[in-house]
Design a protein around this motif. Structure first.
Motif, PDB file in Angstrom:
ATOM      1  N   SER A 285       0.820  -1.220   0.000  1.00 54.51           N
ATOM      2  CA  SER A 285       0.000   0.000   0.000  1.00 54.51           C
ATOM      3  C   SER A 285       0.854   1.272   0.000  1.00 54.51           C
ATOM      4  N   ASP A 286       2.153   1.131   0.314  1.00 50.20           N
ATOM      5  CA  ASP A 286       3.031   2.307   0.325  1.00 50.20           C
ATOM      6  C   ASP A 286       3.763   2.499  -0.989  1.00 50.20           C
ATOM      7  N   ILE A 287       3.564   1.606  -1.923  1.00 57.22           N
ATOM      8  CA  ILE A 287       4.352   1.671  -3.159  1.00 57.22           C
ATOM      9  C   ILE A 287       3.475   2.201  -4.288  1.00 57.22           C
ATOM     10  N   THR A 288       3.953   3.204  -4.971  1.00 51.39           N
ATOM     11  CA  THR A 288       3.167   3.764  -6.075  1.00 51.39           C
ATOM     12  C   THR A 288       3.431   2.977  -7.361  1.00 51.39           C
ATOM     13  N   ASP A 289       2.524   3.125  -8.316  1.00 54.82           N
ATOM     14  CA  ASP A 289       2.698   2.476  -9.614  1.00 54.82           C
ATOM     15  C   ASP A 289       4.012   2.911 -10.255  1.00 54.82           C
ATOM     16  N   GLU A 290       4.322   4.202 -10.122  1.00 54.49           N
ATOM     17  CA  GLU A 290       5.563   4.717 -10.708  1.00 54.49           C
ATOM     18  C   GLU A 290       6.772   3.978 -10.148  1.00 54.49           C
ATOM     19  N   GLU A 291       6.749   3.749  -8.824  1.00 59.75           N
ATOM     20  CA  GLU A 291       7.875   3.046  -8.198  1.00 59.75           C
ATOM     21  C   GLU A 291       7.977   1.610  -8.697  1.00 59.75           C
ATOM     22  N   TYR A 292       6.828   0.957  -8.823  1.00 63.54           N
ATOM     23  CA  TYR A 292       6.851  -0.404  -9.360  1.00 63.54           C
ATOM     24  C   TYR A 292       7.430  -0.413 -10.772  1.00 63.54           C
ATOM     25  N   LYS A 293       7.036   0.576 -11.555  1.00 63.13           N
ATOM     26  CA  LYS A 293       7.505   0.616 -12.954  1.00 63.13           C
ATOM     27  C   LYS A 293       9.012   0.863 -13.022  1.00 63.13           C
ATOM     28  N   GLU A 294       9.491   1.779 -12.199  1.00 61.97           N
ATOM     29  CA  GLU A 294      10.927   2.059 -12.213  1.00 61.97           C
ATOM     30  C   GLU A 294      11.722   0.858 -11.721  1.00 61.97           C
ATOM     31  N   PHE A 295      11.175   0.198 -10.725  1.00 63.33           N
ATOM     32  CA  PHE A 295      11.871  -0.983 -10.211  1.00 63.33           C
ATOM     33  C   PHE A 295      11.958  -2.059 -11.302  1.00 63.33           C
ATOM     34  N   TYR A 296      10.890  -2.175 -12.055  1.00 59.83           N
ATOM     35  CA  TYR A 296      10.895  -3.125 -13.179  1.00 59.83           C
ATOM     36  C   TYR A 296      12.033  -2.820 -14.155  1.00 59.83           C
ATOM     37  N   LYS A 297      12.182  -1.538 -14.472  1.00 53.83           N
ATOM     38  CA  LYS A 297      13.218  -1.161 -15.437  1.00 53.83           C
ATOM     39  C   LYS A 297      14.608  -1.477 -14.890  1.00 53.83           C
ATOM     40  N   HIS A 298      14.744  -1.297 -13.600  1.00 55.08           N
ATOM     41  CA  HIS A 298      16.031  -1.595 -12.962  1.00 55.08           C
ATOM     42  C   HIS A 298      16.356  -3.081 -13.059  1.00 55.08           C
TER      43      HIS A 298
ATOM     44  N   PRO B 269       6.247  -2.018 -17.719  1.00 52.79           N
ATOM     45  CA  PRO B 269       5.668  -3.373 -17.732  1.00 52.79           C
ATOM     46  C   PRO B 269       4.171  -3.298 -18.002  1.00 52.79           C
ATOM     47  N   LEU B 270       3.602  -4.431 -18.407  1.00 52.68           N
ATOM     48  CA  LEU B 270       2.169  -4.479 -18.676  1.00 52.68           C
ATOM     49  C   LEU B 270       1.392  -4.653 -17.370  1.00 52.68           C
ATOM     50  N   LYS B 271       1.890  -5.524 -16.501  1.00 49.19           N
ATOM     51  CA  LYS B 271       1.215  -5.830 -15.225  1.00 49.19           C
ATOM     52  C   LYS B 271       2.232  -6.388 -14.240  1.00 49.19           C
ATOM     53  N   TRP B 272       1.890  -6.347 -12.984  1.00 42.99           N
ATOM     54  CA  TRP B 272       2.769  -6.970 -11.990  1.00 42.99           C
ATOM     55  C   TRP B 272       1.954  -7.521 -10.834  1.00 42.99           C
TER      56      TRP B 272
ATOM     57  N   PHE C  72       8.876 -15.348 -20.314  1.00 42.18           N
ATOM     58  CA  PHE C  72       8.829 -13.894 -20.523  1.00 42.18           C
ATOM     59  C   PHE C  72       8.672 -13.139 -19.200  1.00 42.18           C
ATOM     60  N   VAL C  73       8.342 -13.836 -18.124  1.00 41.96           N
ATOM     61  CA  VAL C  73       8.124 -13.160 -16.840  1.00 41.96           C
ATOM     62  C   VAL C  73       9.449 -12.667 -16.260  1.00 41.96           C
ATOM     63  N   LYS C  74       9.452 -11.436 -15.756  1.00 43.74           N
ATOM     64  CA  LYS C  74      10.629 -10.876 -15.089  1.00 43.74           C
ATOM     65  C   LYS C  74      10.272 -10.642 -13.634  1.00 43.74           C
ATOM     66  N   GLY C  75      11.263 -10.608 -12.800  1.00 42.52           N
ATOM     67  CA  GLY C  75      10.962 -10.298 -11.409  1.00 42.52           C
ATOM     68  C   GLY C  75      11.916 -10.982 -10.459  1.00 42.52           C
ATOM     69  N   LEU C  76      11.473 -11.120  -9.224  1.00 38.21           N
ATOM     70  CA  LEU C  76      12.358 -11.691  -8.214  1.00 38.21           C
ATOM     71  C   LEU C  76      11.580 -12.514  -7.196  1.00 38.21           C
ATOM     72  N   VAL C  77      12.313 -13.418  -6.569  1.00 35.19           N
ATOM     73  CA  VAL C  77      11.815 -14.066  -5.365  1.00 35.19           C
ATOM     74  C   VAL C  77      12.846 -13.858  -4.278  1.00 35.19           C
ATOM     75  N   ASP C  78      12.353 -13.617  -3.075  1.00 37.82           N
ATOM     76  CA  ASP C  78      13.220 -13.459  -1.914  1.00 37.82           C
ATOM     77  C   ASP C  78      12.762 -14.508  -0.910  1.00 37.82           C
ATOM     78  N   SER C  79      13.608 -15.525  -0.715  1.00 36.72           N
ATOM     79  CA  SER C  79      13.216 -16.657   0.131  1.00 36.72           C
ATOM     80  C   SER C  79      13.790 -16.514   1.538  1.00 36.72           C
ATOM     81  N   ASN C  80      12.992 -16.909   2.524  1.00 38.82           N
ATOM     82  CA  ASN C  80      13.505 -16.929   3.894  1.00 38.82           C
ATOM     83  C   ASN C  80      14.040 -18.299   4.260  1.00 38.82           C
ATOM     84  N   ASP C  81      13.775 -19.295   3.415  1.00 34.82           N
ATOM     85  CA  ASP C  81      14.078 -20.669   3.790  1.00 34.82           C
ATOM     86  C   ASP C  81      15.333 -21.244   3.143  1.00 34.82           C
ATOM     87  N   LEU C  82      15.681 -20.751   1.951  1.00 28.70           N
ATOM     88  CA  LEU C  82      16.856 -21.308   1.273  1.00 28.70           C
ATOM     89  C   LEU C  82      18.122 -20.868   2.010  1.00 28.70           C
ATOM     90  N   PRO C  83      19.178 -21.693   1.951  1.00 25.03           N
ATOM     91  CA  PRO C  83      20.434 -21.285   2.588  1.00 25.03           C
ATOM     92  C   PRO C  83      21.126 -20.201   1.761  1.00 25.03           C
TER      93      PRO C  83
END
Ligand code: ADP
Ligand code: MG
Length: 569
Positions: A248-261, A269-272, A329-340
C-alpha cells in the motif's frame, strides 16, 4: 605516468552510440538511472561474493552510491564502492555488447529515428547512455580484493575508440566521471539531479547520496545570526529494497521504475503482482509481465528466470528454476527466507523449497493473466499478441495447470474473418450448436492455409465454428490438449469425421445415394494409387472440392508430418 592503450569499440557499440545520442535525446535524463542501477547491481554482486569471503569488504561494508558535481570542471561523478571491475572486465563490459539477440536487433533498425528510438528502448541502453549527455566519459575502477595499483582507467569520447590505463585506486569500486556536453550543463544543478534520483531511483536498495554544500553563517529575518551549516553527504532516496515495503506504500511509478532496474527493459511493464507468502514456506515474490517481447524470445538458450534473493541478499540472476519455460517472458524476483545463503544452481535443481516457490510463482502468473483476461480484455489481447505463442507451450510442459492454461488460449476461428487470435475456448463452447459435443479445429502452415482448408467446407455449410490454427506451435499444442471443460477436441482433417447428431436424416439419405453413384470411381482410384495410400473413401465433407487427402485417425496429421520432415526425421 600511466601507459594508455587505445582499443576500438565493437562495431555494434559504435552503432548503438550513434543511434542513442540522436534518438534518445528527449529522454536524456535516464543516463543517471542507468548508472545508479549499475552501481546497485555492483553492490549486490559484492555482497554475494563476500558471503564466502568477508575480506572483500576491505573494512568498508556500507555499500552505497555517491553523486557529486564539479561546476568548474563541468562534470558529474557517480561513484560506488561495489564489486568494481578488473582490466579484462572493463574491456569486455565497456567495449562490447554481450547481449544475445544483438545481431537481430541491429538488423531491425530502419533509419527512421522515431521507430529506432523505440527499438533502442526495448533493447536497453545501459552504461552507454552516459554519452547522451557527455562528450567524454572517464571510468576509474578497482575490483574488490585486487591491490590498489591494479586500478583501471577507461576513457572515451564515445566515437570509435576508448583508452585503458592502469592506475592507483585505493578505494574499491567504480567511479564514473561525465564531462557534460556544452548544452547539457543543466545536469550540474543539484536540484535537477535530486529530482531525477527520486523519480527513477527511489527504490534502489542501497543509499544514493548527494553532497550538500556548506551554507555560510547568515542573517535571520530579525537580524539574528543563523550559524553556518557544514557541507555533508545526504541520502536522497528511500534506500529500502522495494519488495520489502508494504504494497500500500508503493506507487505504480515506483513499481515501474523498479521493473526497469531489474529487467534492463526500457518500456513500462504491462502488469505486476507483488506477494508476501507466510506459513510453511516464506517468501516474497514480485513478478512482472513485460509489454513487449524481447528480441531473443525464440532463442531457447536465452537467459530467463527470476532474480533470486535469500533474506534480502542478492544470490543470482536468471534463476530459471522458479519459472516454467512457457512463462519465460516473466521478469521479477523471489526473496526466500528458507533457502540457505550459500545456495547454488545445483542445490536449487533438486530442492523441495524450489519446487514450492516455483509452484507458487506459476500460480501467481497464471492468476494474474486470468484476472487480466477477465477484467481488461484489451490489455490481455496485447499480452496475447506478444507472448501467446510462448504460452501455447504450456499444456505440454505443465500438466497440473493444463486446464487453467487452456482457458487463457486465444485462437482465430471461422467465426471472425481475421487472423487475429481473439477467440477463447469458453467463447467457442458458448457458441456451440445444440447437438455439438466437440471443439473442432484445423491446423495448417499458416492462417491463410487453415482458412482455405477444403476440410472446412461442410462446417461452413452447417454453420459450425472451427478454430483456425496456422502457427508452428499449434500442432504441438494440440497433441497435448485433449479436452477443455469436458469437451474433447477434434481435428477436422483426421480420419472419418462423424458429425453425429449434427447430420440430419435427410442429408444422410442423400449421402448414401451419392456414395452408390461414385462406387466405380473409388475402385478405379484405389487401383491407380495402389500402395501409396491406405484407403480411398467416399466423403460427404466436401462441398466444392472434388477430393482431399486426410491423415489416418490414429496417425499424425499432415501438418505434423511436414514438421517432422522439416526436422529431418
Ligand atoms: P547491464 O547493466 O544491462 O548489464 P550496462 O551497459 O548497464 O548493461 O553495463 C554493462 C556491464 O558493465 C554490467 O553488466 C557490469 O558488468 C559492468 N558495469 C557497469 N557499471 C558498473 C559498476 N558501477 N560497477 C561494476 N560493474 C559495472
Ligand atoms: Mg545496467
Amino acid at each position: 605516468t600511466a601507459q594508455h592503450e587505445t582499443h576500438g569499440f565493437q562495431t555494434e557499440v559504435k552503432q548503438l552510440l550513434q543511434l542513442m545520442i540522436h534518438s534518445l535525446y528527449s529522454n536524456k535524463e535516464i543516463f543517471l538511472r542507468e548508472l545508479v542501477s549499475n552501481a546497485a547491481d555492483a553492490a549486490d554482486k559484492l555482497r554475494f561474493r563476500a558471503l564466502e569471503n568477508d575480506s572483500l569488504y576491505e573494512e568498508d561494508g556500507d555499500l552505497g552510491v555517491k553523486i557529486s558535481v564539479n561546476k568548474d570542471a563541468g562534470t558529474v561523478t557517480v561513484a560506488d564502492n561495489g564489486i568494481g571491475m578488473t582490466r579484462d572486465e572493463v574491456i569486455s563490459n565497456l567495449g562490447t555488447i554481450a547481449k544475445s539477440g544483438t545481431k537481430d536487433f541491429f538488423s531491425k533498425l530502419s533509419g527512421d529515428s522515431a521507430r529506432d528510438s523505440q527499438l533502442i528502448g526495448q533493447f536497453g541502453v545501459g552504461f552507454y547512455s552516459a554519452f547522451i549527455v557527455a562528450d567524454k566519459v572517464t571510468v576509474r575502477t578497482r575490483a574488490a580484493g585486487a591491490p590498489a595499483d591494479e586500478g583501471i582507467e577507461w576513457a572515451s569520447e564515445g566515437e570509435g575508440e576508448f583508452t585503458i590505463a592502469q592506475i592507483n585506486k585505493p578505494a574499491r569500486g567504480t567511479e564514473i566521471v561525465l564531462h557534460l556536453r556544452e548544452d547539457e550543463q543543466e545536469f550540474l544543478d543539484d536540484w535537477r539531479l535530486r529530482s531525477i534520483v527520486s523519480k527513477y531511483s527511489d527504490h534502489i536498495s542501497i543509499p544514493v547520496q548527494m553532497y550538500k554544500e556548506e551554507v555560510p553563517e547568515r542573517d535571520g529575518p530579525d537580524g539574528e545570526k543563523i550559524p553556518a551549516e557544514p557541507g555533508k553527504w545526504e541520502v536522497v532516496n528511500k534506500a529500502t529494497a522495494l519488495w520489502t515495503r508494504d504494497k500500500s506504500d508503493i506507487t505504480d511509478e515506483e513499481y515501474k521504475e523498479f521493473y526497469k532496474h531489474i529487467s534492463h527493459d526500457f518500456a513500462d511493464p504491462l502488469k505486476w503482482a507483488h506477494n508476501k507468502v507466510e506459513g510453511k514456506t516464506e517468501y516474497t515474490s514480485l513478478l512482472y509481465i513485460p509489454s513487449k517481447a524481447p528480441f531473443d524470445m525464440w532463442n531457447r538458450d536465452q537467459n530467463h528466470g527470476l532474480k533470486l534473493y535469500v533474506q534480502r541478499v542478492f544470490i543470482m540472476d536468471d534463476a530459471e528454476q522458479f519459472m516454467p519455460t512457457y512463462l519465460r517472458f516473466v521478469k521479477g524476483l523471489v526473496d526466500s527466507n528458507d533457502l540457505p545463503l550459500n545456495v547454488s544452481r545445483e542445490i536449487l535443481q533438486d530442492n523441495k523449497i524450489t519446487q514450492a516457490l516455483r509452484q507458487g510463482c506459476t500460480k501467481r502468473v497464471l492468476g494474474m493473466l486470468e484476472k487480466m483476461a477477465k477484467n481488461d480484455a484489451d490489455t490481455y489481447q496485447s499480452f496475447w499478441n506478444e507472448f501467446g505463442n510462448v504460452l501455447k507451450e504450456g499444456p505440454a510442459e505443465d500438466f497440473s495447470n493444463k486446464e487453467k492454461i487452456a482457458g487463457l488460449l486465444r485462437f482465430s476461428s471461422t467465426q471472425a474473418d481475421t487472423d487475429a487470435q481473439t477467440v477463447s475456448l469458453a467463447d467457442y463452447i458458448e457458441r456451440m450448436q445444440e447437438s455439438q459435443d466437440k471443439i473442432y479445429y484445423v491446423t495448417a502452415d499458416s492462417y491463410q492455409a487453415a482458412k482455405n482448408s477444403p476440410h472446412l467446407e461442410i462446417f461452413r455449410k452447417k454453420g459450425i465454428e472451427v478454430l483456425l490454427m496456422g502457427e508452428r506451435i499449434d500442432e504441438w499444442l494440440m497433441s497435448h490438449l485433449t479436452e477443455f471443460d469436458g469437451k474433447s477436441f477434434q481435428s477436422i482433417s483426421k480420419g472419418d469425421l462423424d458429425l453425429g447428431d449434427l447430420d440430419d436424416e435427410e442429408s444422410k439419405k442423400q449421402q448414401e445415394a451419392a456414395e452408390k453413384e461414385v462406387e466405380g470411381v473409388i475402385e478405379r482410384a484405389k487401383a491407380a494409387l495402389g500402395d501409396k495410400v491406405v484407403d480411398v473413401k467416399f466423403t460427404h465433407r466436401l462441398t466444392d472440392s472434388p477430393a482431399v487427402i486426410v491423415a489416418d485417425e490414429n496417425g499424425m496429421t499432415t501438418q505434423m508430418m511436414k514438421l517432422m520432415q522439416a526436422a529431418g526425421q
